[in-house]
Scaffold this active site. Sequence first.
Site, short mmCIF file in Angstrom:
data_model
loop_
_atom_site.label_atom_id
_atom_site.label_comp_id
_atom_site.label_asym_id
_atom_site.label_seq_id
_atom_site.Cartn_x
_atom_site.Cartn_y
_atom_site.Cartn_z
N HIS A 93 0.85 -1.19 0.00
CA HIS A 93 0.00 0.00 0.00
C HIS A 93 0.88 1.24 0.00
CE1 HIS A 93 -2.87 3.05 1.42
NE2 HIS A 93 -3.81 2.24 0.93
N GLU A 141 -3.64 2.94 -7.45
CA GLU A 141 -4.07 4.11 -6.69
C GLU A 141 -3.05 5.24 -6.82
OE1 GLU A 141 -6.49 3.03 -2.77
OE2 GLU A 141 -4.43 2.35 -2.67
N SER A 202 -11.23 5.99 3.44
CA SER A 202 -11.77 7.13 4.19
C SER A 202 -13.21 7.44 3.86
CB SER A 202 -10.90 8.37 3.95
OG SER A 202 -10.85 8.71 2.57
#
Length: 224
Positions: A93, A141, A202
């Site tokens: 990540h 991402e 989030s």
Amino acid sequence: MKKPVILINFKAYDTSFGKKGIDIAKKIEKISLEYSTEIIISVPPTEIYRISNEVSIPVYAEHVDANPLGAHTGSVTPEMVKEAGAKGTLINHSERRIRIDEIAEILSRARKLSLDTVVCVDRNELVKAIGTLEPTSILIEPPELIGSGISVSKARPEVITNAVEQVKEFPKVLLIAGAGITNGEDVSTSLKLGAAGIGVASAVMKAKEPCKVVEEFVKSSLVN
């Protein structure tokens, strides 16, 4: 891992552990069952055992280390999360980068343990390199959009379409889109661009009504 993939990363918010973490996990499970749609949650290492015993949906680790079993204080290994009840793990990540050799080592051990793997990358140039290692999925991402509220599907749709084209060389590997996804339209657009699913954090974990957000994501994923 079933399409459309909906992956919710709990991270380390104050809602991610203890009673609050279990409460959100159970509410997500209820939505998953109601819509007959698999929703994956990745949770802190301290919560894997507890949450995996509370819900039927797949629970993943947020990170594992490549260190072998032995004298490695503080390490969280693939073997440990498997034993705790995890069905898979995130790897690399943007908030927990590791080297390519470590990724390869983790993937090798995860396969032996029948753990699903989600390798995160921050740019298209890494998709083929990771694809050759054959993880279960690649989550792309752009880091500048993570938590921004600006979806990658709107701000940089070419990131998804380029990654989708590259991952076609690896038929067993799913391409997941993430970063800034906040509503159903973002989910729908990501899938229309060719992604097999979406990854969020989030947008759910910091929401006043996380269940409404998750339900909107699921409904939008089923339209495509």
